[in-house]
Design an enzyme around this catalytic site. Structure first.
Site, short mmCIF file in Angstrom:
data_model
loop_
_atom_site.label_atom_id
_atom_site.label_comp_id
_atom_site.label_asym_id
_atom_site.label_seq_id
_atom_site.Cartn_x
_atom_site.Cartn_y
_atom_site.Cartn_z
N LYS A 102 17.76 178.76 16.75
CA LYS A 102 18.66 177.64 16.95
C LYS A 102 19.85 177.77 16.02
CE LYS A 102 19.20 174.33 20.18
NZ LYS A 102 18.50 174.27 21.52
N GLY A 214 22.26 160.99 30.47
CA GLY A 214 22.74 162.13 30.23
C GLY A 214 23.45 162.80 31.59
N GLY A 216 25.54 165.84 31.24
CA GLY A 216 26.25 166.95 31.02
C GLY A 216 25.42 168.11 31.92
N ASN A 217 25.49 169.14 31.19
CA ASN A 217 24.78 170.51 32.08
C ASN A 217 23.77 170.04 32.55
OD1 ASN A 217 22.87 172.82 31.69
ND2 ASN A 217 24.95 173.64 32.26
N GLY A 219 21.77 166.90 32.47
CA GLY A 219 21.51 165.80 33.21
C GLY A 219 22.22 165.78 34.34
P1 NAD Z 1 25.86 168.75 27.31
O1 NAD Z 1 26.79 168.76 26.16
O2 NAD Z 1 26.32 169.57 28.80
O3 NAD Z 1 25.70 167.37 27.95
C1 NAD Z 1 25.16 166.27 26.90
C2 NAD Z 1 25.25 165.04 27.62
O4 NAD Z 1 24.53 164.20 26.66
C3 NAD Z 1 26.63 164.59 28.04
O5 NAD Z 1 26.74 163.87 29.47
C4 NAD Z 1 26.79 163.27 26.99
O6 NAD Z 1 27.66 162.27 27.43
C5 NAD Z 1 25.53 162.78 26.64
N1 NAD Z 1 25.34 162.18 25.48
C6 NAD Z 1 25.71 162.52 24.11
N2 NAD Z 1 25.53 161.62 23.14
C7 NAD Z 1 24.91 160.54 23.71
C8 NAD Z 1 24.43 159.41 23.46
N3 NAD Z 1 24.60 159.21 22.13
N4 NAD Z 1 23.51 158.91 24.32
C9 NAD Z 1 23.63 159.01 25.70
N5 NAD Z 1 24.03 160.32 26.15
C10 NAD Z 1 24.69 161.11 25.25
O7 NAD Z 1 24.49 169.32 26.81
P2 NAD Z 1 23.18 169.62 27.82
O8 NAD Z 1 23.33 171.34 27.57
O9 NAD Z 1 23.27 169.11 28.96
O10 NAD Z 1 22.12 169.41 26.92
C11 NAD Z 1 21.39 168.16 26.95
C12 NAD Z 1 19.99 168.18 26.35
O11 NAD Z 1 19.40 169.39 26.97
C13 NAD Z 1 20.15 168.36 24.78
O12 NAD Z 1 18.93 167.83 24.37
C14 NAD Z 1 19.64 170.21 24.88
O13 NAD Z 1 19.18 170.36 23.69
C15 NAD Z 1 18.86 169.96 26.00
N6 NAD Z 1 18.69 171.37 26.51
C16 NAD Z 1 19.89 172.14 27.19
C17 NAD Z 1 19.79 173.32 27.72
C18 NAD Z 1 20.78 174.23 28.28
O14 NAD Z 1 20.46 175.02 28.93
N7 NAD Z 1 22.02 173.70 28.32
C19 NAD Z 1 18.19 173.86 27.59
C20 NAD Z 1 17.28 173.19 27.14
C21 NAD Z 1 17.25 171.96 26.59
#
Ligand code: NAD
Length: 413
Positions: A102, A214, A216-217, A219
């Site tokens: 990571k 969440g 983002g990608n 959520g």
């Molecule tokens: P992202 O950057 O696309 O989205 C992050 C989201 O979290 C956004 O909606 C943001 O507004 C929100 N956020 C940020 N700070 C916050 C807070 N304090 N309270 C509430 N919401 C908050 O990231 P992502 O890729 O969607 O990743 C989200 C989670 O999923 C992380 O824990 C990441 O490690 C995990 N994850 C991601 C992937 C992937 O393929 N992208 C794979 C496995 C796990």
């Protein structure tokens, strides 16, 4: 408890159910190596800001290190180590030929212009370039990094090495060597696992409500797919600025448009405003934390009303909270299984990039479904057999695989 201490506790909680020599468990509690880098970033105004970044290699018994890169102000050495450790367990859970890695940079990318984000990304890729590669360590997107950033990473790496090497990063745009189906893979994998759990419990097809933290990608796609493919009602959704709640349901396209138009979910019409803390305690059937770690703690776990927690974020539940939820009869599908879809399709992308044989989206979905459905049922069986939590069962299965490889390789040098 910081995320790394959480990981160590999670390993300790699985060991009583494993027949494994203690020395291997001890090895698993430490990252093999961690690189710390300083990235001088040229700002648009001509000034320079030095940013701190890391890349952690936790364990590579099963294959090259694999894991995302996070841009967030809270990124720290401990967080990156913990996230790399969870990747080791996750890759073993999904039976991928990878260990765990990571990376991250302590930065708020929203304070930077797109040109500054590009210079930062190229600076980070340059700084870690001798620590990674297709057969060494393959980074991917995580919080606040995306396919465009992966493309800058690859381009930088390829220019340094003077050759084409598309599989040195995954999560790339489809136009630049990415895989079809990678965009929503994490959420789609979570949806498949949730479907299997609902089947086990005779709840598939029932009228269930869901809150997703969440947007983002992960959520955002979770909101969309859990509604479209499982027919469940998403009643609450949020981002870093707060959330929206409506018992009648929140339509994905309308929420997406509001977020695009205003930059936030908060203030979505015909919905009540809720904070991120309140969202977790809503009266819903299923809770899907999809933002950051450590949000479900001993303080709020007693107030959680959902009966199922699908951990799409990494490390959203502390070990104390995990036990409190289990005592209340809540089933927590742990991150290492629930969000393994992302790294699984990253693996598919890696294979496609190495062979030049690109698959259809349908093939990607089918292979992902098969992998995670198999993993879910094997873990569920272990959970039933020992009468333990799903997380413990996932760790039992993953650690058995990792140690199985470590034993044959031996402890050397
Ligand atoms: P992202 O950057 O696309 O989205 C992050 C989201 O979290 C956004 O909606 C943001 O507004 C929100 N956020 C940020 N700070 C916050 C807070 N304090 N309270 C509430 N919401 C908050 O990231 P992502 O890729 O969607 O990743 C989200 C989670 O999923 C992380 O824990 C990441 O490690 C995990 N994850 C991601 C992937 C992937 O393929 N992208 C794979 C496995 C796990």
């Amino acid at each position: 408890m910081n995320p790394y201490e959480m990981f160590v506790k999670q390993v300790d909680e699985a060991t009583p159910f494993l027949t494994v020599e203690p020395e291997y468990i001890e090895i698993l509690k430490y990252p093999k190596e961690v690189m710390e880098v300083s990235i001088p970033l040229r700002l648009d105004d001509g000034g320079v800001k030095v940013l701190k970044g890391w890349r952690s290699h936790h364990n590579n018994a099963l294959g090259p290190y694999k894991g995302g890169v996070r841009y967030h102000p809270n990124v720290s050495r401990e967080e990156v180590i913990a996230l790399s450790s969870w990747m080791t367990i996750k890759c073993a859970t999904a039976e991928l030929p990878y260990g765990g890695g990571k990376g991250g940079v302590s930065v708020n990318p929203r304070d930077l212009s797109p040109a500054e984000v590009e210079r930062l990304s190229r600076g980070y890729a340059m700084a870690i370039s001798r620590f990674m590669g297709t057969d060494i360590d393959i980074p991917a997107p995580d919080v606040y990094t995306n396919p465009q950033i992966m493309s800058w990473f690859v381009d930088t790496y390829e220019k340094i090495h003077g050759k084409s090497e598309p599989s040195c990063y995954t999560g790339k745009p489809v136009e630049a060597g990415g895989s079809l189906g990678r965009g929503d893979a994490t959420s789609r994998g979570g949806m498949y696992v949730l479907r299997e759990l609902l089947k086990e419990q005779g709840l598939l097809g029932k009228d269930l409500t869901v809150a997703v933290q969440g947007f983002g990608n992960v959520g955002g796609f979770a909101h969309k797919l859990i509604a479209s493919d499982l027919g469940l009602k998403i009643v609450a959704s949020s981002d870093s600025r707060g959330g929206a709640y409506n018992t009648k349901g929140l339509e994905y396209a309308a929420v997406r448009k509001h977020k695009t138009d205003t930059g936030s979910i908060s203030g979505f019409a015909e919905a009540e405003r809720v904070s991120n803390e309140e969202l977790l305690e809503l009266d819903v059937d299923i809770l899907v934390p999809s933002a950051l770690e450590g949000v479900i703690t001993a303080a709020n776990a007693p107030k959680i009303k959902a009966k199922i927690v699908l951990e799409l974020a990494n490390g959203p539940t502390t070990p104390e909270a995990d036990q409190i939820l289990a005592d209340k009869g809540v089933i927590v599908i742990p991150d290492v299984l629930a969000n393994a879809g992302g790294v699984t399709v990253s693996c598919f992308e890696w294979i496609q990039g190495r062979t030049g044989d690109y698959w259809t989206e349908e093939e990607v979905h089918q292979k992902l479904d098969k992998k995670l459905t198999t993993a879910f049922h094997q873990i569920w069986k272990i959970k039933q057999e020992f009468g333990i939590r799903t997380r413990q069962a996932a760790y039992v299965r993953a650690i058995s695989r990792i140690v199985g490889a470590m034993r044959f390789k031996g402890i050397w040098p």
